[in-house]
Design an enzyme around this catalytic site. Structure first.
Site, short mmCIF file in Angstrom:
data_model
loop_
_atom_site.label_atom_id
_atom_site.label_comp_id
_atom_site.label_asym_id
_atom_site.label_seq_id
_atom_site.Cartn_x
_atom_site.Cartn_y
_atom_site.Cartn_z
N THR A 84 -7.46 -2.60 7.62
CA THR A 84 -7.51 -4.01 7.26
C THR A 84 -7.70 -4.87 8.50
OG1 THR A 84 -6.44 -5.76 5.97
CG2 THR A 84 -4.98 -4.32 7.21
N GLY A 118 -16.51 -18.47 -0.13
CA GLY A 118 -16.24 -17.72 1.10
C GLY A 118 -17.46 -16.91 1.51
N ASP A 170 -13.68 -1.59 -1.35
CA ASP A 170 -13.50 -2.94 -1.92
C ASP A 170 -14.49 -3.22 -3.06
OD1 ASP A 170 -11.25 -3.71 -0.55
OD2 ASP A 170 -12.35 -4.63 1.10
N ASN A 186 -13.05 -0.09 4.98
CA ASN A 186 -11.62 -0.21 4.67
C ASN A 186 -10.99 1.15 4.44
OD1 ASN A 186 -12.37 0.57 2.08
ND2 ASN A 186 -11.00 -0.89 1.07
N SER A 234 0.80 -1.23 0.00
CA SER A 234 0.00 0.00 0.00
C SER A 234 0.83 1.28 0.00
CB SER A 234 -0.98 -0.01 1.17
OG SER A 234 -1.96 -1.00 0.94
N LYS A 286 -11.66 -3.72 10.58
CA LYS A 286 -12.64 -3.11 9.67
C LYS A 286 -13.97 -2.80 10.36
CE LYS A 286 -10.86 -4.78 5.27
NZ LYS A 286 -11.17 -5.30 3.95
N TYR A 288 -3.79 -11.75 -4.25
CA TYR A 288 -2.83 -11.17 -5.22
C TYR A 288 -1.39 -11.60 -4.97
CZ TYR A 288 -2.32 -7.90 -1.38
OH TYR A 288 -2.12 -7.35 -0.13
#
Ligand SMILES: Nc1ncnc2c1ncn2[C@@H]1O[C@H](COP(=O)(O)OP(=O)(O)O)[C@@H](O)[C@H]1O
Ligand SMILES: O=C(O)C1=C[C@@H](OP(=O)(O)O)[C@@H](O)[C@H](O)C1
Ligand SMILES: [Mg+2]
Length: 456
Positions: free
Chosen positions: A88, A161, A129, A113, A50, A92, A242
């Site tokens: 994060t 999920g 998000d 977030n 980030s 949150k 990622y």
């Protein structure tokens, strides 16, 4: 085996350059947290991309606030001297509750977030998000279906999920008109993995929002291999993980001929949206692709494969030096791990035992990022080695005429003969390689060529 080759230019200069590189990376992590207007709040942050992303977006300095204690996190949200924060795991929910104002999504889902300091001093909680996922989805559909999000209207999308990220993803898919089925490992009939093919084999899109497959336990997939190929309606797969760049799920999908992408674009896009909110301006959305591309280029490993004695070690070592990346020779790494050379291991325990250990050494480095790696010539003998490289890497084959291969200390070449080895392996090298390079005549020349072809 280290030091088998003499390399001329200044080792000190290289060490200095590497140290300078580290200093730049440290600076990118930002100043002391309390002084930065922007930052990331979480429990344990480890190495985060980030700060780098927000620096490119103009939200800088950007600091990391690793605050496991909720009381400290709440204190930062309420009384910190910041303009914008990303939030994060595990804060949150806390961020959503501690804010003064919440967007409708945050109100509905209870997780933020992004925190924005408003002009009057109040704290706004938002969640970027969904925006980030919508950006990823839109590009994916354009690239692979030649369509926009309306492609999803009336189609089924399966989301793996049921956590916070699945709500962001699910909301975007529902808004696009998809019929969304959210399933989890422990879900009951119609909601579990066990009957996925029977229940949802008609789904057009599958999205993973679980952390399964994430570094360092990679490459792994939340689904058993073969499931994706059995889902007859499946046209695309997205994984919001990622790191690695290509998860086990993404690799399985591609093996089944299904277009698939990982979550890097979503990571950058959600950051861009946060930066827009903090700065109060619209940013150029092309920045997402550019920043994701830079991150991808920087973190991709480069693996050299090819016949024993073709020059992998020499070329890889020189390339690493040129682009100031760590260099790993898997044969050297093997020796360090097992206390004997590959040749000695093969002589004593046989080739199969050597291959098992070689795969373990590759697995340890394949999960890493930004390396230049020289493989042993037999790395293609084990099919499972392929995805250990592919998850985060570009594979380069060095091709050198067989009569020019070095034969010193190459036990298998000596035992079987170079022609037999080549007949077995050349087709595999070509199949596994993203790039084939004909040797130039010097290791230096090979390294320069690979550097320019890969744009490093
Ligand atoms: N491109 C090249 N052209 C000619 N000789 C080379 C080249 N690359 C390496 N060599 C020589 O070939 C030998 C084997 O190189 P090495 O990098 O150890 O191969 P590998 O790692 O593929 O087994 C070394 O002695 C090196 O000096
Ligand atoms: O071709 C092979 O099977 C081997 C190649 C060697 O590496 P190089 O290709 O670097 O010589 C080394 O891993 C081992 O002796 C086995
Ligand atoms: Mg070598």
């Amino acid at each position: 085996m280290t030091g088998r080759e003499v390399i001329a230019p200044a080792a000190d200069a290289v060490a200095e350059a590497l140290a300078a590189g580290r200093a730049v990376r440290d600076a990118e992590q930002g100043p002391a947290p309390e002084d930065a207007p922007y930052g990331l709040l979480g429990g344990a942050l480890g190495h985060s991309w980030s700060p780098r992303i927000h620096r490119e977006l103009g939200s800088f300095p950007y600091a990391l606030h690793a605050l496991p204690d909720p009381a400290d996190a709440a204190d930062l949200v309420r009384s910190g001297d910041w303009r914008g924060l990303n939030v994060t795991i595990p804060h949150k929910r806390l961020a959503a509750e501690a804010a003064d104002v919440r967007t409708p999504f945050v109100e509905a889902h209870g997780a933020a977030n992004t925190l924005v300091r408003l002009d009057d001093g109040r704290v706004l909680a938002d969640n970027t998000d969904p925006w980030g996922f919508a950006f990823l989805l839109d590009g994916f559909l354009r690239r692979h279906m030649g369509a926009d999000a309306s492609w999803l209207r009336g189609r089924k999308a399966v989301v793996l999920g049921t956590g916070g990220a699945s709500e962001a993803v699910g909301s975007v898919l529902s808004e696009a008109g998809a019929e969304v089925a959210r399933i989890s490992r422990s879900g009951g009939p119609g909601h579990g993995y066990g009957t996925l093919v029977e229940d949802h084999g008609d789904a057009a899109l599958l999205v993973n929002t679980t952390p399964v497959g994430m570094y360092p336990a990679c490459p792994a997939s939340p689904l058993p291999a073969g499931i994706l190929g059995a889902m007859e309606g499946l046209r695309g797969v997205l994984d919001i993980v990622y790191n690695p760049l290509r998860t086990g799920l993404v690799l399985d999908a591609r093996d089944a001929g299904i277009p698939a992408e990982g979550g890097l674009v979503m990571l950058v896009a959600q950051a861009l949206r946060s930066s827009e909110l903090w700065q109060g301006v619209g940013l150029d959305h092309d920045l997402v692709g550019r920043i994701a591309g830079e991150l991808e280029r920087g973190s991709m490993n480069v693996f050299f494969i090819g016949m024993p004695g073709c020059g992998k070690t020499g070329a890889a070592r020189r390339l690493a030096r040129m682009v100031q990346r760590p260099f790993v020779d898997l044969d050297d790494a093997f020796e360090m791990e097992y206390g004997e050379t590959p040749a000695a291991c093969i002589a004593r325990d046989g080739e199969a035992a050597f291959r098992d250990r070689e795969t373990a050494v590759l697995a340890a480095h394949g999960a890493d990022t930004g390396l230049v790696v020289a493989c042993g010539g037999g790395v293609v003998c084990r099919p499972e080695n392929r995805r250990l490289m592919e998850q985060n890497g570009t594979v380069v084959m060095l091709d050198r005429p067989l009569d020019q291969l070095s034969r010193n200390d190459r036990p298998l070449t000596a035992a079987r003969g170079v022609e037999a080895l080549a007949a077995e392996r050349m087709p595999l090298y070509r199949e596994w390689a993203d790039l084939e390079v004909r040797c130039t005549g010097s290791a230096e020349g090979d390294a320069v060529l690979v550097r320019s072809l890969l744009g490093l």
